[in-house]
Design a protein around this motif. Structure first.
Motif, PDB file in Angstrom:
ATOM      1  N   GLY A  79       4.676 -70.251  29.589  1.00  0.00           N
ATOM      2  CA  GLY A  79       4.034 -69.965  30.875  1.00  0.00           C
ATOM      3  C   GLY A  79       5.059 -69.762  31.981  1.00  0.00           C
ATOM      4  N   GLU A 103      -5.168 -64.764  29.279  1.00  0.00           N
ATOM      5  CA  GLU A 103      -4.945 -64.635  30.720  1.00  0.00           C
ATOM      6  C   GLU A 103      -3.808 -65.508  31.237  1.00  0.00           C
ATOM      7  N   THR A 104      -3.630 -66.685  30.603  1.00  0.00           N
ATOM      8  CA  THR A 104      -2.624 -67.616  31.126  1.00  0.00           C
ATOM      9  C   THR A 104      -1.212 -67.032  30.996  1.00  0.00           C
ATOM     10  N   LYS A 105      -1.050 -66.015  30.148  1.00  0.00           N
ATOM     11  CA  LYS A 105       0.280 -65.417  29.970  1.00  0.00           C
ATOM     12  C   LYS A 105       0.462 -64.141  30.799  1.00  0.00           C
ATOM     13  N   GLN A 126       0.577 -63.181  34.035  1.00  0.00           N
ATOM     14  CA  GLN A 126       1.537 -63.058  35.133  1.00  0.00           C
ATOM     15  C   GLN A 126       2.988 -63.093  34.633  1.00  0.00           C
ATOM     16  N   THR A 127       3.237 -64.017  33.721  1.00  0.00           N
ATOM     17  CA  THR A 127       4.597 -64.151  33.177  1.00  0.00           C
ATOM     18  C   THR A 127       4.990 -62.908  32.389  1.00  0.00           C
ATOM     19  N   ASP A 146       2.445 -78.505  28.823  1.00  0.00           N
ATOM     20  CA  ASP A 146       1.821 -77.473  27.975  1.00  0.00           C
ATOM     21  C   ASP A 146       1.748 -77.934  26.522  1.00  0.00           C
ATOM     22  N   ARG A 176       6.620 -78.801  33.177  1.00  0.00           N
ATOM     23  CA  ARG A 176       5.510 -77.894  32.862  1.00  0.00           C
ATOM     24  C   ARG A 176       5.405 -77.641  31.358  1.00  0.00           C
TER      25      ARG A 176
END
Ligand code: F6R
Length: 260
Positions: free
Chosen positions: A135, A200-202, A204-205, A164, A160
């Motif tokens: 992330g 979705e959690t990935k 932006q990265t 995770d 973080r």
């Protein structure tokens, strides 16, 4: 660099497995770099299916895993030794002596890391490296700020990343703070790299890695400098990519010889 956006992670993993199968059929003694975590689980399931139903042969294959927690025995349920045994190795015909994972119980970290690098060299280097992405943009356990030239070594996890990975441990205190990981430079030496990113959690990265500046603050962004790096992602992970339509267009218009 190539970005392949698939409708679902199932389809992405099926494509990733065909990718690996194509390599193994062309080079039965290929050297694979492997990842753990939730991302490659379906990929490994598909490889197991190809082995059982289509005779995909791992007998001469050599593998090197990216990383391991420092202080965890190979029998610990959260260790990456355990993960690999349960999710892949015990279901295929790979020779145990050809599988390599950093030794989390080592008492001499620098020596173990140096030897890991030597073993990769002695095997002829990694033909195809599978990666997930953290992330925070990490690859392997190279957290933001890692040298982009780093080799296998000890790293301290960010809070973080520890959180995770908390679901794999009984209590927060059990989550190791230190790991052994291939370096960014080690990963970049692989002849080919396939990074998987789902959900979705990935998103932006992933966008930062693919379309942002190359920076040690997003270690995965270094893949922009790799000659043969492919990002195999699902629609959800692709939502922040500015050039998503172009990537789809490129994929849809590939010459036949380029298709897997
Ligand atoms: C695992 C590894 C990590 C993971 C990353 C994503 O061997 O090196 O870089 O790929 O932390 O983890 P998941 O797939 O659980 O989201």
């Amino acid at each position: 660099m190539e970005i392949l956006i698939q409708p679902s992670k199932q389809e992405a993993c099926a494509l990733g497995a065909r990718w690996i199968a194509r390599l193994l059929r062309a080079k039965p003694n290929a050297v694979l770099g492997l990842a753990t975590g939730s991302t490659p689980v379906l990929l490994y399931q598909e490889l197991i299916r190809l082995h059982r139903e289509e005779g995909l042969d791992f007998q001469a294959v050599t593998t090197f895993n990216l990383d391991e927690y420092l202080g965890l025995a190979p029998t610990h349920l959260a260790s990456y030794h355990h993960f690999m045994r349960e999710n892949l190795f015990r279901h295929i015909n790979i020779c145990e002596k050809n599988t390599h994972i950093p030794d989390g119980l080592t008492t001499d970290v620098p020596d173990t890391c140096r030897k890991y690098e030597d073993q990769i060299q002695a095997a002829g280097g990694i033909d195809l490296q599978i990666l997930g992405i953290g992330g925070d943009g990490h690859i392997g356990f190279n957290e933001p700020g890692s040298s982009l030239a780093s080799r296998t070594r000890i790293k301290t996890l960010t809070e973080r990343t520890r959180q995770d990975n908390a679901p794999f441990f009984d209590s927060p205190n059990e989550i190791p703070r230190h790991v052994l990981t291939m370096g960014v430079g080690t990963i970049m030496d692989a002849r080919e790299i396939v990074l998987l990113a789902f959900g979705e959690t990935k998103a932006q990265t992933l966008a930062a890695a693919v379309e942002g500046p190359v920076t040690a603050s997003v270690p995965a962004s270094i893949l922009q400098f790799h000659e043969k790096a492919t990002f195999l992602v699902d629609e959800a992970a692709a939502t922040h990519l500015k050039r998503a339509d172009y990537y789809r267009w490129v994929d849809a218009n590939k010459p036949k010889w380029q298709q897997v």
